[in-house]
Design an enzyme around this catalytic site. Structure first.
Site, PDB file in Angstrom:
ATOM      1  N   PRO A  12     -20.532   6.369 -33.499  1.00 32.98           N
ATOM      2  CA  PRO A  12     -21.671   5.953 -32.669  1.00 32.98           C
ATOM      3  C   PRO A  12     -22.716   7.058 -32.669  1.00 32.98           C
ATOM      4  CG  PRO A  12     -19.840   6.656 -31.284  1.00 32.98           C
ATOM      5  CD  PRO A  12     -19.340   6.674 -32.690  1.00 32.98           C
ATOM      6  N   MET A  13     -23.977   6.711 -32.961  1.00 36.30           N
ATOM      7  CA  MET A  13     -25.036   7.716 -33.037  1.00 36.30           C
ATOM      8  C   MET A  13     -26.300   7.176 -32.369  1.00 36.30           C
ATOM      9  SD  MET A  13     -24.416   9.150 -36.933  1.00 36.30           S
ATOM     10  CE  MET A  13     -23.954   7.536 -37.606  1.00 36.30           C
ATOM     11  N   GLN A  65     -19.503   1.667 -27.140  1.00 31.36           N
ATOM     12  CA  GLN A  65     -19.316   2.979 -26.530  1.00 31.36           C
ATOM     13  C   GLN A  65     -20.074   3.056 -25.218  1.00 31.36           C
ATOM     14  OE1 GLN A  65     -21.066   6.890 -27.718  1.00 31.36           O
ATOM     15  NE2 GLN A  65     -18.923   7.459 -28.130  1.00 31.36           N
ATOM     16  N   CYS A  95     -20.736  13.778 -25.959  1.00 27.95           N
ATOM     17  CA  CYS A  95     -22.172  13.986 -26.142  1.00 27.95           C
ATOM     18  C   CYS A  95     -22.643  15.167 -25.294  1.00 27.95           C
ATOM     19  CB  CYS A  95     -22.945  12.728 -25.761  1.00 27.95           C
ATOM     20  SG  CYS A  95     -24.728  12.887 -26.027  1.00 27.95           S
ATOM     21  N   LYS A 134     -13.650   9.302 -27.016  1.00 25.79           N
ATOM     22  CA  LYS A 134     -14.191  10.208 -28.040  1.00 25.79           C
ATOM     23  C   LYS A 134     -14.583  11.504 -27.352  1.00 25.79           C
ATOM     24  CE  LYS A 134     -17.347  10.426 -31.993  1.00 25.79           C
ATOM     25  NZ  LYS A 134     -18.010  11.716 -31.771  1.00 25.79           N
ATOM     26  N   GLY A 208     -18.570  16.718 -39.384  1.00 27.06           N
ATOM     27  CA  GLY A 208     -18.827  17.435 -40.625  1.00 27.06           C
ATOM     28  C   GLY A 208     -18.135  16.887 -41.856  1.00 27.06           C
ATOM     29  N   ARG A 229     -23.037  11.409 -39.686  1.00 32.88           N
ATOM     30  CA  ARG A 229     -24.318  11.525 -40.370  1.00 32.88           C
ATOM     31  C   ARG A 229     -24.229  11.178 -41.852  1.00 32.88           C
ATOM     32  NH1 ARG A 229     -25.688  17.399 -38.695  1.00 32.88           N
ATOM     33  NH2 ARG A 229     -23.459  17.366 -38.278  1.00 32.88           N
TER      34      ARG A 229
END
Length: 330
Positions: A12-13, A65, A95, A134, A208, A229
């Site tokens: 989730p972004m 989320q 977050c 998360k 990462g 990402r």
């Protein structure tokens, strides 16, 4: 209810994994578990639910989320999410933004494992779908060996179905949200140790991870991998997920095929008043090492943002891409 397969998911972004992004990703992988952007309990309970929570049925499996720290509000938001048809409810305990910290949710909750446990328990009592968490490995001056275990044991005791761990600390004091995504060092071994210590718990690793080969290496140690990402900025990587992770054929052989398969969805959205750029902004990284990729991006950037831009803009952009490359190089 079919057990959730956590081997591969897209993180989730915020401002990235909206409904249009998720439809795009679903055309690249049938099996990846997709997540919404984080939504606060207040927004879910009091906001425009159809706008915030509505999604296309093709997105399944898809998880909602939530951000919050009040057990009753989280339970109510989870109930609403389940009623909308989501396959999982995920609680954000990772977050690091100031807005999240000020609202007492996100990574700051790493300091309150018992509260997180009560939140999970309240949601588990309310919904039949999985409830997951998360988190980070710790925050600020916390010892990750102690902090992560404390949170994991607390939420698992409350019924948490899976723990997704971003393998970095979050520094709430001293680093910006952007810096928190890459400055704190990664500690994958800490997540591996958690899995080894709690073999019966589903543990997913995040942070990462550069691509599918890295994901496969992590799967030697944990139950699942969450790509963030890299999945968004280089979506062509998702074309190999079903084959490499699940041993199944990809839904489309090339990126061009996947984008063209989205045309009916895009047309429907345009009729509803959605601007073309709201969808095609997710295509920017679609092509890698393919002749014409730069011209594709430029055409969308220049023409896709114009009022009234339609499918012809996208078709013209695709025409710049010279080769219908296979999934490995799309």
């Amino acid at each position: 209810m079919k057990d959730q397969d956590y081997r591969f998911s897209v993180a989730p972004m915020m401002d990235w994994t909206d409904r249009h992004c998720r439809v795009f990703h679903r055309h690249l992988s049938r099996r990846a578990l997709l997540y919404t952007e984080m939504l606060t309990t207040g927004a879910v309970i009091h906001g425009d639910r159809q706008r915030l929570l509505g999604f296309d049925r093709c997105e399944h499996p898809v998880a909602l989320q939530l951000g919050g720290s009040d057990p009753r509000e989280l339970a109510e938001a989870a109930r609403i999410g389940e009623a909308f048809g989501y396959d999982e409810i995920n609680l954000n305990v990772g977050c690091p933004s100031d807005r999240v910290k000020d609202g007492r949710f996100g990574a700051c909750l790493m300091a309150e494992p018992e509260l997180v446990a009560r939140c999970v328990e309240a949601m588990k009592r309310t919904v039949a779908i999985p409830v997951t968490v998360k988190c980070r490995i710790g925050i600020d001056e916390q010892d990750p060996e102690v902090a992560l275990d404390a949170l994991a044991h607390a939420v698992v005791a409350s019924g948490c179905d899976a723990l997704i761990v971003h393998a970095r600390k979050a520094w709430l004091n001293g680093l910006s949200p952007k810096e928190n995504r890459n400055v704190p060092p990664l500690d994958y071994d800490r997540v591996y140790r958690l899995k080894h210590a709690m073999p019966g718990v589903t543990v997913i690793i995040n942070g990462g991870i550069a691509g599918i080969e890295d994901a496969k290496a992590h799967l030697e140690h944990v139950d699942g991998v969450m790509l963030g990402r890299a999945a968004y900025q280089e979506p062509w990587r998702l074309l190999s997920v079903d084959r490499e992770i699940f041993g199944e054929a990809a839904p489309h052989a090339t990126m061009q095929d996947a984008i063209e398969a989205m045309m009916p969805y895009i047309e429907q959205q345009l009729v509803r008043g959605t601007r073309l750029h709201a969808i095609t902004r997710h295509f920017v990284g679609a092509f890698h090492a393919v002749p014409g990729a730069r011209a594709f991006r430029r055409h969308l950037a220049e023409q896709g943002v114009k009022p009234g831009a339609g499918l012809e803009v996208l078709r013209d952009a695709i025409a710049h891409v010279a080769a219908r490359a296979p999934a490995e190089a799309a």
